[in-house]
Design a protein around this motif. Structure first.
Motif, short mmCIF file in Angstrom:
data_model
loop_
_atom_site.label_atom_id
_atom_site.label_comp_id
_atom_site.label_asym_id
_atom_site.label_seq_id
_atom_site.Cartn_x
_atom_site.Cartn_y
_atom_site.Cartn_z
N ALA A 149 14.84 -1.75 -1.93
CA ALA A 149 15.03 -2.84 -1.34
C ALA A 149 14.63 -4.36 -2.79
CB ALA A 149 13.78 -2.92 -1.10
N ARG A 150 14.95 -5.87 -2.67
CA ARG A 150 14.70 -6.18 -4.45
C ARG A 150 13.58 -6.79 -3.99
NH1 ARG A 150 18.11 -12.02 -3.56
NH2 ARG A 150 16.98 -11.55 -5.96
N THR A 151 12.46 -7.29 -3.20
CA THR A 151 11.13 -6.78 -3.13
C THR A 151 10.45 -6.50 -2.79
OG1 THR A 151 11.52 -9.23 -1.24
CG2 THR A 151 12.13 -9.92 -3.86
N PRO A 152 10.04 -5.56 -3.13
CA PRO A 152 9.06 -4.23 -2.25
C PRO A 152 7.67 -5.36 -2.19
CG PRO A 152 10.06 -3.27 -3.96
CD PRO A 152 11.06 -4.75 -3.49
N GLU A 153 6.58 -4.77 -1.28
CA GLU A 153 5.79 -5.61 -1.92
C GLU A 153 4.83 -4.10 -0.94
OE1 GLU A 153 2.78 -6.81 -3.66
OE2 GLU A 153 3.41 -7.91 -3.82
N ALA A 154 3.17 -4.37 -1.84
CA ALA A 154 2.15 -3.00 -0.72
C ALA A 154 0.92 -3.87 -1.04
CB ALA A 154 1.72 -2.26 -1.53
N LEU A 155 0.24 -3.46 0.03
CA LEU A 155 -1.39 -4.45 0.00
C LEU A 155 -2.58 -3.25 -0.77
CD1 LEU A 155 -1.01 -6.41 2.90
CD2 LEU A 155 -0.29 -7.68 0.69
N VAL A 156 -3.04 -3.67 -0.70
CA VAL A 156 -4.37 -2.52 -1.35
C VAL A 156 -5.35 -2.78 -0.02
CG1 VAL A 156 -6.18 -1.98 -2.73
CG2 VAL A 156 -4.22 -2.64 -3.59
N THR A 157 -5.69 -1.47 0.75
CA THR A 157 -6.81 -1.60 1.73
C THR A 157 -7.69 0.14 1.63
OG1 THR A 157 -4.97 0.52 2.83
CG2 THR A 157 -4.39 -1.63 2.78
N THR A 158 -8.62 -0.07 2.67
CA THR A 158 -10.01 0.65 1.89
C THR A 158 -8.98 2.23 2.61
OG1 THR A 158 -10.09 -0.06 4.68
CG2 THR A 158 -11.56 -0.87 2.69
N GLY A 159 -7.81 2.75 3.17
CA GLY A 159 -7.58 3.56 3.05
C GLY A 159 -6.69 3.47 4.49
N GLY A 160 -6.20 4.70 4.99
CA GLY A 160 -4.92 5.11 6.02
C GLY A 160 -5.47 4.63 7.40
N THR A 161 -6.82 4.29 7.38
CA THR A 161 -7.12 3.32 9.20
C THR A 161 -6.38 1.43 9.21
OG1 THR A 161 -9.15 4.92 9.29
CG2 THR A 161 -9.14 3.24 10.39
N GLU A 162 -7.38 1.52 7.79
CA GLU A 162 -6.95 -0.35 7.77
C GLU A 162 -5.22 -0.34 7.50
OE1 GLU A 162 -8.13 -4.19 4.49
OE2 GLU A 162 -9.00 -1.89 4.68
N SER A 163 -5.21 0.34 6.98
CA SER A 163 -3.47 0.18 6.42
C SER A 163 -2.17 0.18 8.09
CB SER A 163 -2.67 1.04 5.69
OG SER A 163 -3.51 0.94 4.40
N ASN A 164 -3.18 0.59 8.30
CA ASN A 164 -2.90 1.68 10.15
C ASN A 164 -2.90 0.17 11.04
OD1 ASN A 164 -1.15 4.04 9.54
ND2 ASN A 164 -2.49 5.27 10.60
N GLN A 165 -3.57 0.00 10.62
CA GLN A 165 -3.87 -1.25 11.47
C GLN A 165 -3.20 -2.96 11.26
OE1 GLN A 165 -8.50 -2.59 12.08
NE2 GLN A 165 -7.91 -4.00 12.68
N LEU A 166 -3.18 -3.04 10.20
CA LEU A 166 -2.26 -4.05 9.18
C LEU A 166 -0.79 -3.57 9.81
CD1 LEU A 166 -3.31 -4.68 5.19
CD2 LEU A 166 -3.79 -6.14 7.98
N ALA A 167 -0.21 -2.07 9.90
CA ALA A 167 1.12 -2.09 9.77
C ALA A 167 1.14 -2.24 11.21
CB ALA A 167 1.13 -0.53 10.10
N LEU A 168 0.35 -2.15 12.23
CA LEU A 168 0.74 -3.01 14.22
C LEU A 168 0.14 -4.21 14.23
CD1 LEU A 168 -0.16 0.83 14.81
CD2 LEU A 168 -1.93 -0.51 16.61
N LEU A 169 -0.83 -5.27 13.24
CA LEU A 169 -1.30 -6.58 13.47
C LEU A 169 0.52 -6.92 12.84
CD1 LEU A 169 -2.50 -9.05 13.30
CD2 LEU A 169 -3.21 -8.69 11.35
N LEU A 170 1.35 -6.74 12.07
CA LEU A 170 2.54 -7.20 11.52
C LEU A 170 4.00 -6.64 12.54
CD1 LEU A 170 2.42 -6.05 7.43
CD2 LEU A 170 2.24 -8.15 8.98
N ALA A 171 3.25 -5.74 12.82
CA ALA A 171 4.19 -5.42 14.38
C ALA A 171 4.63 -6.37 15.27
CB ALA A 171 4.34 -3.76 14.66
N ARG A 172 2.59 -6.47 15.48
CA ARG A 172 2.51 -7.67 16.96
C ARG A 172 2.73 -9.18 16.72
NH1 ARG A 172 -3.48 -9.90 17.85
NH2 ARG A 172 -3.10 -10.82 16.03
#
Length: 544
Positions: A149-172
């Motif tokens: 990917a040309r511009t991959p990115e990652a956000l720092v979270t408190t762990g898997g629970t917050e990351s999964n919630q953000l993933a569902l938020l972005l999908a929504r």
């Protein structure tokens, strides 16, 4: 003439030039308390069970808020010793119940610096260097997942629970109109289907051009070495069933439907609930992995126009299994669904040349959860959510005048609020960045390889021990086993007895064929003799 009363001495601060001088003697006290506490505990867990530990803590603490303080050294000595004596120590080779790693000393030392400096990554003027370090480090970590990917990115979270919630938020938030549903892949072909590199459907690609909250077009993709700010646009362990009526998006479009296996982390269902989404479709996974054919069947039964998200797992909590990622990516693409991969446990296998192949297909996900306070040996918290394109994070854009005024942003001061739904945010990236620099990719790979090899050795010992049975060979570093010809209540009693004695910390996992003891190895220095002793402890309680 009356003598003026002496000014009371104020507590030392940790920052500025004098801070290290004030910290040094306090750290000596803390380190002494850690050493004596571990010596007094003399095992992976304090003996006596919950009431004995609670009584000891109550006796030490007394009144939690005394009228007069006892002084820094006494407070540190007493309370650090109490917490250490009563700790479950993940650095002990027989503390193997959970995805709870012993942190590297270098990471803990870096975390001290983060606490002393106390930056907050919600505005540039609170974290000038830390915010840039976070941007540099997260992009390199994201590139481990999305190598092309040309511009991959990652956000720092408190762990898997917050990351999964953000993933569902972005999908929504990424819910464009879907085309007519393509023909489903025949179920009979899914198991043997080759791993095709299916591109993300055009209708799911990020919208372009993006517009920021201040009305300027988003910047073009960065050139080499350039790190622009994120674009901004206005705006139990496994799954169990919850019951809620169907929801619709505010604009009347069908709500996002989430599909996962019952091997998925419980945070997936909780995230759907928090986001006001319909209850996820939870597919039974009796073999421990999500069946692509079953996913295809459920996707085919959903309305043609509604958005949908498939959640796969790379490293389940119960047994460390990895879902068939290439096949699930094929199914999701064929049905116009997004794909999220929860790789909180298994994601660090990407560092290892030996084990990276187990994550083949991970780069096809729209979002990926990573967690370095599991198989990355970081102090809590060290989670990440990776995406293939910086623009994928646009829905998180947010402005607060006192933190990111329009004219400040126009003048070149970065707006950081879009990097997290949290406001105050400590620089958890520092310990990660220090560890990556200190060990390098090869150093982390060596720790991962050693840990996975230890799990294979434990599996060998169990297979060679009469009276014990192995559930299956470990995929990562989780080993399920149990005494033979023993019922579930006896297995649970053996585990609780070892906990109460403070001799071993084993987990438990319920599979379709009953209850199993669980050893999740995350100790890279563990020795064969440690594993042999662990097996003998279980053997002794089976016959005791």
């Amino acid at each position: 003439m009356p003598v003026a009363a002496a000014e009371p001495l104020l507590p030392h601060l940790a920052g500025e030039a004098a801070g290290p001088r004030a910290l040094r003697p306090l750290l000596d006290t803390v380190l002494d308390a850690l050493a004596t506490g571990a010596r007094d505990r003399a095992g992976p867990l304090p003996p006596g069970g919950p009431e004995a530990v609670a009584r000891a803590v109550r006796e030490t603490v007394g009144r939690a808020i005394p009228m007069e303080g006892t002084g820094a050294h006494e407070a540190l000595r007493a309370l650090v010793h109490a917490v250490t004596t009563g700790a479950a120590d993940p650095a002990h080779p027989h503390c193997v119940a959970h995805l709870h790693c012993p942190p590297l000393a270098v990471a803990v030392a870096a975390d001290l610096a983060a606490s002393a400096l106390n930056p907050s990554l919600d505005s540039w003027d609170q974290a000038p260097a830390a915010s840039e370090m976070e941007a540099l480090t997260t992009r390199e970590l994201a590139a481990l997942v999305y190598a092309t990917a040309r511009t991959p990115e990652a956000l720092v979270t408190t762990g898997g629970t917050e990351s999964n919630q953000l993933a569902l938020l972005l999908a929504r938030e990424a819910t464009p109109a879907r085309p007519a549903k393509p023909a489903a892949i025949p179920a009979a072909h899914l198991a043997d289907q080759p791993a095709m590199r299916t591109p993300i459907p055009a209708q799911l690609a990020p919208h372009a051009p993006l517009t920021s909250t201040i009305g300027h077009p988003a910047a073009p993709p960065p050139g080499p070495g350039h790190h622009p700010p994120l674009p901004y646009a206005p705006s139990h362990h496994t799954c169990t069933h919850l019951h809620r009526p169907p929801h619709r998006q505010p604009h009347g479009a069908p709500a996002l439907r989430v599909i996962c296996g019952d091997n998925a982390h419980h945070s997936v269902l909780r995230a759907a609930w928090l986001l006001g989404l319909p209850t996820p479709i939870v597919i039974p996974a009796p073999r421990g992995i999500l069946d692509p054919a079953a996913v295809a069947t459920h996707l085919a039964e959903l309305p043609d126009t509604g958005p949908r998200l498939v959640v796969a797992t790379a490293g389940t909590t119960d047994c460390g299994a990895i879902d068939p990622l290439p096949q699930l990516a094929d199914v999701a693409a064929a049905h116009g669904a997004r794909l999220h991969i929860d790789a909180a446990y298994g994601g660090p296998l990407l560092f290892s040349d030996i084990h990276r192949h187990k994550l083949r297909g991970i780069e096809r996900a729209h979002t990926v959860t990573l967690d370095l306070h599991k198989l990355g040996w970081q102090p809590v918290a060290a989670g990440l959510l990776a995406v293939p394109h910086t623009t994928d994070l646009a829905p998180l854009g947010h402005r607060a005048e006192y933190l990111s005024a329009d004219d400040d942003t126009e003048a070149g001061f970065p707006d950081l609020l879009g990097r997290s739904p949290r406001t105050t945010r400590r620089p958890d990236i520092l310990k990660i960045a220090v560890t990556l620099r200190a060990l390098g990719r090869n150093g982390l790979a060596d720790l991962i390889n050693r840990t996975c090899a230890a799990a294979q050795h434990l599996a060998d010992l169990i297979e060679e021990t009469p009276g014990l049975e192995l559930h299956s060979r470990p995929t990562i570093s989780t080993v399920l086993f149990r005494p033979t010809e023993t019922d579930a209540s006896t297995i649970a009693h053996i585990r609780r007895q070892l906990l109460t004695e403070g001799r071993a910390v084993l987990g438990r996992a319920t599979r379709p064929d009953g209850l199993w003891l669980k050893a999740t190895l995350l100790h890279p220095h563990i020795q064969p003799s440690d594993l042999q002793t662990l097996v003998k402890l279980v053997e002794g309680h089976r016959t005791g």
